[in-house]
Design a protein around this motif. Sequence first.
Motif, PDB file in Angstrom:
ATOM      1  N   MET A  60       0.833  -1.172   0.000  1.00 28.66           N
ATOM      2  CA  MET A  60       0.000   0.000   0.000  1.00 28.66           C
ATOM      3  C   MET A  60       0.875   1.232   0.000  1.00 28.66           C
ATOM      4  O   MET A  60       2.046   1.157   0.350  1.00 28.66           O
ATOM      5  CB  MET A  60      -0.969  -0.021   1.180  1.00 28.66           C
ATOM      6  N   LEU A  61       0.295   2.346  -0.393  1.00 27.93           N
ATOM      7  CA  LEU A  61       0.998   3.621  -0.343  1.00 27.93           C
ATOM      8  C   LEU A  61       0.446   4.447   0.805  1.00 27.93           C
ATOM      9  O   LEU A  61      -0.766   4.626   0.916  1.00 27.93           O
ATOM     10  CB  LEU A  61       0.812   4.409  -1.636  1.00 27.93           C
ATOM     11  N   ILE A  62       1.337   4.942   1.662  1.00 27.10           N
ATOM     12  CA  ILE A  62       0.954   5.848   2.738  1.00 27.10           C
ATOM     13  C   ILE A  62       1.777   7.112   2.557  1.00 27.10           C
ATOM     14  O   ILE A  62       3.006   7.068   2.662  1.00 27.10           O
ATOM     15  CB  ILE A  62       1.195   5.240   4.126  1.00 27.10           C
ATOM     16  N   ASN A  63       1.109   8.210   2.254  1.00 33.62           N
ATOM     17  CA  ASN A  63       1.777   9.491   1.998  1.00 33.62           C
ATOM     18  C   ASN A  63       2.904   9.345   0.984  1.00 33.62           C
ATOM     19  O   ASN A  63       3.983   9.887   1.136  1.00 33.62           O
ATOM     20  CB  ASN A  63       2.287  10.114   3.298  1.00 33.62           C
ATOM     21  N   GLY A  64       2.650   8.563  -0.057  1.00 37.03           N
ATOM     22  CA  GLY A  64       3.599   8.401  -1.144  1.00 37.03           C
ATOM     23  C   GLY A  64       4.689   7.371  -0.911  1.00 37.03           C
ATOM     24  O   GLY A  64       5.503   7.113  -1.793  1.00 37.03           O
ATOM     25  N   GLU A  65       4.734   6.745   0.268  1.00 34.04           N
ATOM     26  CA  GLU A  65       5.734   5.732   0.581  1.00 34.04           C
ATOM     27  C   GLU A  65       5.113   4.346   0.516  1.00 34.04           C
ATOM     28  O   GLU A  65       4.044   4.112   1.058  1.00 34.04           O
ATOM     29  CB  GLU A  65       6.316   5.941   1.979  1.00 34.04           C
ATOM     30  N   LYS A 103       4.435   0.805   1.637  1.00 36.48           N
ATOM     31  CA  LYS A 103       4.415   0.079   2.909  1.00 36.48           C
ATOM     32  C   LYS A 103       3.760  -1.272   2.684  1.00 36.48           C
ATOM     33  O   LYS A 103       2.910  -1.419   1.819  1.00 36.48           O
ATOM     34  CB  LYS A 103       3.613   0.833   3.973  1.00 36.48           C
ATOM     35  N   THR A 104       4.145  -2.240   3.474  1.00 34.33           N
ATOM     36  CA  THR A 104       3.526  -3.559   3.410  1.00 34.33           C
ATOM     37  C   THR A 104       2.588  -3.714   4.595  1.00 34.33           C
ATOM     38  O   THR A 104       2.989  -3.526   5.737  1.00 34.33           O
ATOM     39  CB  THR A 104       4.583  -4.672   3.433  1.00 34.33           C
ATOM     40  N   LEU A 105       1.365  -4.026   4.296  1.00 38.32           N
ATOM     41  CA  LEU A 105       0.355  -4.263   5.322  1.00 38.32           C
ATOM     42  C   LEU A 105       0.269  -5.767   5.528  1.00 38.32           C
ATOM     43  O   LEU A 105      -0.011  -6.509   4.586  1.00 38.32           O
ATOM     44  CB  LEU A 105      -0.987  -3.682   4.859  1.00 38.32           C
ATOM     45  N   GLN A 106       0.529  -6.231   6.742  1.00 45.28           N
ATOM     46  CA  GLN A 106       0.569  -7.662   7.025  1.00 45.28           C
ATOM     47  C   GLN A 106      -0.796  -8.324   6.903  1.00 45.28           C
ATOM     48  O   GLN A 106      -0.888  -9.480   6.514  1.00 45.28           O
ATOM     49  CB  GLN A 106       1.146  -7.901   8.427  1.00 45.28           C
ATOM     50  N   GLN A 107      -1.850  -7.591   7.244  1.00 45.06           N
ATOM     51  CA  GLN A 107      -3.198  -8.138   7.176  1.00 45.06           C
ATOM     52  C   GLN A 107      -4.197  -7.008   7.016  1.00 45.06           C
ATOM     53  O   GLN A 107      -3.886  -5.852   7.286  1.00 45.06           O
ATOM     54  CB  GLN A 107      -3.523  -8.938   8.437  1.00 45.06           C
ATOM     55  N   THR A 108      -5.386  -7.337   6.577  1.00 44.93           N
ATOM     56  CA  THR A 108      -6.453  -6.350   6.472  1.00 44.93           C
ATOM     57  C   THR A 108      -6.763  -5.832   7.873  1.00 44.93           C
ATOM     58  O   THR A 108      -6.808  -6.596   8.829  1.00 44.93           O
ATOM     59  CB  THR A 108      -7.702  -6.996   5.845  1.00 44.93           C
ATOM     60  N   THR A 109      -6.958  -4.522   7.984  1.00 45.00           N
ATOM     61  CA  THR A 109      -7.216  -3.913   9.285  1.00 45.00           C
ATOM     62  C   THR A 109      -8.159  -2.733   9.101  1.00 45.00           C
ATOM     63  O   THR A 109      -8.522  -2.393   7.979  1.00 45.00           O
ATOM     64  CB  THR A 109      -5.885  -3.466   9.941  1.00 45.00           C
ATOM     65  N   THR A 110      -8.550  -2.116  10.190  1.00 46.72           N
ATOM     66  CA  THR A 110      -9.378  -0.913  10.091  1.00 46.72           C
ATOM     67  C   THR A 110      -8.477   0.315  10.035  1.00 46.72           C
ATOM     68  O   THR A 110      -7.323   0.284  10.473  1.00 46.72           O
ATOM     69  CB  THR A 110     -10.324  -0.768  11.292  1.00 46.72           C
ATOM     70  N   LEU A 111      -9.024   1.373   9.503  1.00 46.54           N
ATOM     71  CA  LEU A 111      -8.286   2.623   9.422  1.00 46.54           C
ATOM     72  C   LEU A 111      -7.896   3.097  10.819  1.00 46.54           C
ATOM     73  O   LEU A 111      -6.765   3.527  11.059  1.00 46.54           O
ATOM     74  CB  LEU A 111      -9.134   3.676   8.704  1.00 46.54           C
ATOM     75  N   ASP A 112      -8.807   2.997  11.758  1.00 49.61           N
ATOM     76  CA  ASP A 112      -8.550   3.404  13.141  1.00 49.61           C
ATOM     77  C   ASP A 112      -7.365   2.639  13.731  1.00 49.61           C
ATOM     78  O   ASP A 112      -6.464   3.229  14.334  1.00 49.61           O
ATOM     79  CB  ASP A 112      -9.812   3.175  13.977  1.00 49.61           C
ATOM     80  N   ALA A 113      -7.342   1.325  13.542  1.00 52.38           N
ATOM     81  CA  ALA A 113      -6.251   0.496  14.069  1.00 52.38           C
ATOM     82  C   ALA A 113      -4.923   0.838  13.400  1.00 52.38           C
ATOM     83  O   ALA A 113      -3.880   0.895  14.069  1.00 52.38           O
ATOM     84  CB  ALA A 113      -6.577  -0.983  13.890  1.00 52.38           C
ATOM     85  N   LEU A 114      -4.942   1.074  12.100  1.00 53.16           N
ATOM     86  CA  LEU A 114      -3.718   1.417  11.383  1.00 53.16           C
ATOM     87  C   LEU A 114      -3.158   2.751  11.862  1.00 53.16           C
ATOM     88  O   LEU A 114      -1.958   2.885  12.105  1.00 53.16           O
ATOM     89  CB  LEU A 114      -3.967   1.464   9.881  1.00 53.16           C
ATOM     90  N   LEU A 115      -4.019   3.743  12.018  1.00 54.77           N
ATOM     91  CA  LEU A 115      -3.563   5.045  12.497  1.00 54.77           C
ATOM     92  C   LEU A 115      -2.945   4.943  13.888  1.00 54.77           C
ATOM     93  O   LEU A 115      -1.901   5.540  14.155  1.00 54.77           O
ATOM     94  CB  LEU A 115      -4.724   6.039  12.505  1.00 54.77           C
ATOM     95  N   THR A 116      -3.567   4.173  14.760  1.00 56.19           N
ATOM     96  CA  THR A 116      -3.028   3.967  16.106  1.00 56.19           C
ATOM     97  C   THR A 116      -1.672   3.275  16.032  1.00 56.19           C
ATOM     98  O   THR A 116      -0.727   3.676  16.713  1.00 56.19           O
ATOM     99  CB  THR A 116      -4.013   3.146  16.958  1.00 56.19           C
ATOM    100  N   GLN A 117      -1.566   2.257  15.199  1.00 55.42           N
ATOM    101  CA  GLN A 117      -0.310   1.529  15.022  1.00 55.42           C
ATOM    102  C   GLN A 117       0.801   2.453  14.517  1.00 55.42           C
ATOM    103  O   GLN A 117       1.954   2.322  14.920  1.00 55.42           O
ATOM    104  CB  GLN A 117      -0.511   0.377  14.039  1.00 55.42           C
ATOM    105  N   LEU A 118       0.450   3.394  13.660  1.00 55.94           N
ATOM    106  CA  LEU A 118       1.435   4.321  13.101  1.00 55.94           C
ATOM    107  C   LEU A 118       1.728   5.505  14.033  1.00 55.94           C
ATOM    108  O   LEU A 118       2.579   6.334  13.730  1.00 55.94           O
ATOM    109  CB  LEU A 118       0.950   4.843  11.746  1.00 55.94           C
ATOM    110  N   GLY A 119       1.005   5.601  15.155  1.00 47.54           N
ATOM    111  CA  GLY A 119       1.268   6.640  16.145  1.00 47.54           C
ATOM    112  C   GLY A 119       0.502   7.935  15.950  1.00 47.54           C
ATOM    113  O   GLY A 119       0.833   8.945  16.560  1.00 47.54           O
TER     114      GLY A 119
END
Length: 64
Positions: free
Chosen positions: A1-6, A8-24
Motif C-alpha cells: 500500500m501507499l501511505i503518503n507516497g511511501e 508500505k507492506t500491510l501484514q493483514q487487512t485492518t481498520t483505518l482506526d487500528a492502522l492510524l493507532t499503530q502508526l502513532g
Amino acid sequence: MLINGEEKTLQQTTTLDALLTQLGYRTAFVAIELNGNIIKQKDFSSTTITDADKLEIVSFVGGG
C-alpha cells in the motif's frame, strides 16, 4: 500500500482506526484521504484497509 507516497507492506487487512493507532497518529487530529475519497472521523473504525489501498494522512498541528 501507499501511505503518503511511501510504499508500505500491510501484514493483514485492518481498520483505518487500528492502522492510524499503530502508526502513532492521534485520530482526532488527522484528515484522511483513502483512494481519492475523504473519510470522516466517525467512519475510521468501520473503514477497512488492504494492501492495495492508497492512503494520504494529514496531521493538524497547533502553534502560535
